[in-house]
Enzyme design. Sequence first.
Site, PDB file in Angstrom:
ATOM      1  N   GLY A   1       9.401  24.174-138.261  1.00  0.00           N
ATOM      2  CA  GLY A   1       9.823  25.393-136.981  1.00  0.00           C
ATOM      3  C   GLY A   1      11.734  24.687-137.108  1.00  0.00           C
ATOM      4  O   GLY A   1      11.663  23.893-137.010  1.00  0.00           O
TER       5      GLY A   1
ATOM      6  N   ASP B   1       2.245  20.970-141.085  1.00  0.00           N
ATOM      7  CA  ASP B   1       2.821  22.511-140.768  1.00  0.00           C
ATOM      8  C   ASP B   1       1.889  22.757-141.390  1.00  0.00           C
ATOM      9  O   ASP B   1       1.123  22.335-141.934  1.00  0.00           O
ATOM     10  CB  ASP B   1       4.121  22.931-140.711  1.00  0.00           C
ATOM     11  CG  ASP B   1       5.367  23.840-140.027  1.00  0.00           C
ATOM     12  OD1 ASP B   1       6.020  24.073-139.116  1.00  0.00           O
ATOM     13  OD2 ASP B   1       4.436  25.236-140.995  1.00  0.00           O
ATOM     14  N   ILE B   2       1.981  24.532-141.366  1.00  0.00           N
ATOM     15  CA  ILE B   2       1.085  24.988-142.757  1.00  0.00           C
ATOM     16  C   ILE B   2       1.655  25.075-143.475  1.00  0.00           C
ATOM     17  O   ILE B   2       1.020  25.966-144.913  1.00  0.00           O
ATOM     18  CB  ILE B   2       1.192  26.334-141.650  1.00  0.00           C
ATOM     19  CG1 ILE B   2       0.186  27.465-142.368  1.00  0.00           C
ATOM     20  CG2 ILE B   2       1.892  27.402-142.212  1.00  0.00           C
ATOM     21  CD1 ILE B   2      -1.181  27.389-142.274  1.00  0.00           C
TER      22      ILE B   2
ATOM     23  N   TYR C   1       4.748  38.377-127.245  1.00  0.00           N
ATOM     24  CA  TYR C   1       4.733  37.335-127.006  1.00  0.00           C
ATOM     25  C   TYR C   1       5.070  37.018-125.766  1.00  0.00           C
ATOM     26  O   TYR C   1       4.189  35.743-125.194  1.00  0.00           O
ATOM     27  CB  TYR C   1       6.562  37.229-127.602  1.00  0.00           C
ATOM     28  CG  TYR C   1       6.898  35.712-127.723  1.00  0.00           C
ATOM     29  CD1 TYR C   1       6.800  35.056-128.555  1.00  0.00           C
ATOM     30  CD2 TYR C   1       8.710  35.829-126.748  1.00  0.00           C
ATOM     31  CE1 TYR C   1       7.421  33.761-128.442  1.00  0.00           C
ATOM     32  CE2 TYR C   1       8.656  34.518-126.354  1.00  0.00           C
ATOM     33  CZ  TYR C   1       8.343  32.932-127.717  1.00  0.00           C
ATOM     34  OH  TYR C   1       9.062  32.419-127.664  1.00  0.00           O
TER      35      TYR C   1
HETATM   36  N1  SER Z   1      14.134  32.674-128.818  1.00  0.00           N
HETATM   37  C1  SER Z   1      12.667  33.719-128.563  1.00  0.00           C
HETATM   38  C2  SER Z   1      12.786  34.467-128.986  1.00  0.00           C
HETATM   39  O1  SER Z   1      13.666  35.103-128.883  1.00  0.00           O
HETATM   40  C3  SER Z   1      12.702  33.170-127.032  1.00  0.00           C
HETATM   41  O2  SER Z   1      12.094  32.435-126.367  1.00  0.00           O
HETATM   42  O3  SER Z   1      11.698  35.525-129.419  1.00  0.00           O
END
Ligand code: SER
Length: 318
Positions: free
Chosen positions: A11, A34-35, A141
């Site tokens: 990532g 990684d996956i 998130y």
């Molecule tokens: N860069 C991230 C996002 O935009 C924030 O932690 O999801």
Amino acid sequence: MEKVLVTGALGQIGSELTMTLRDIYGSANVIATDIRSTESDVVHSGPFEVLDVTDEKALFHTAKKHGVDTIIHLAALLSAKAEASPMLAWNLNMGGLVNALEAARLLDCQLFTPSSIGAFGPSTPKAGTPQDTIQRPTTMYGVNKVAGELLCDYYFQKYHVDTRSLRFPGLISYKTPPGGGTTDYAVEIYYEAIKRKRYTSYIAEGTYLDMMYMPDALTAIVALMEADPTRLVHRNAFNVSAMSVEPEQIAAFIRKKIPEFVMDYQVDPVRQAIAESWPDQLDCSCAREEWGFEPAYNLENMTEDMLTKIESSLSVNQ
Ligand code: SER
């Protein structure tokens, strides 16, 4: 930190952190996972295994087999993707983290996992956001990040797992694109500036967000993981940021190098709403005092470096 397992190693953070850790601790001592697998430096420069972090047994056995003393758990969905698929985000972000924490508990490992400015919400003070403040995020998130911070603290307090974390702002880098975040515009703008001299921003003019250049993020992870634990009042997670910027400011610095650069706006309501729920500018004094956080890049020298690096990588690949 002597032998490290990295999840999500392909990532945005992982692809650079893995290489940095291999430079510092030796290639054989950094096990990247990684996956999926790709033709990349991460896969070819040291040990690499395909690993799904939601598979508890696989994560544990991979860490055990390699005898690691540290787990850097990066595999996760970013904010915009998490908002589009909340249950997938819950299962991956929380399921992966608890599996990594369990492996760390059973194998006596140190653990790092990133938190985010997304761990804050609309009721958090926006300017000079304190280290300890209201955390009532309104995104999946953010819910994952707050729960993750609390879970890491719980494992430290109850099981003495040495958990440490940083609340990253938008991370800007030129090696691997972020993909699926709210702050991705601040990476895309540099590529489009070089390729087309034009960028359409999905974040509105005047929307301030914290940002940091990837080299400072990598240095911060290593510094925090190597920090004297007796100095750490906080653990999960430290506010860190190098700049608070809005889109026009980035455009203005790009124009110093590319005067014909044009920016227009087509605001994406979903990502704009997420951005507006996040702080404008974090107070990073606890990170400075407890382990010496000191970013080297501001908007000016980061912009110069981004444009130079992207230009040379695009010309090599032409
Ligand atoms: N860069 C991230 C996002 O935009 C924030 O932690 O999801």
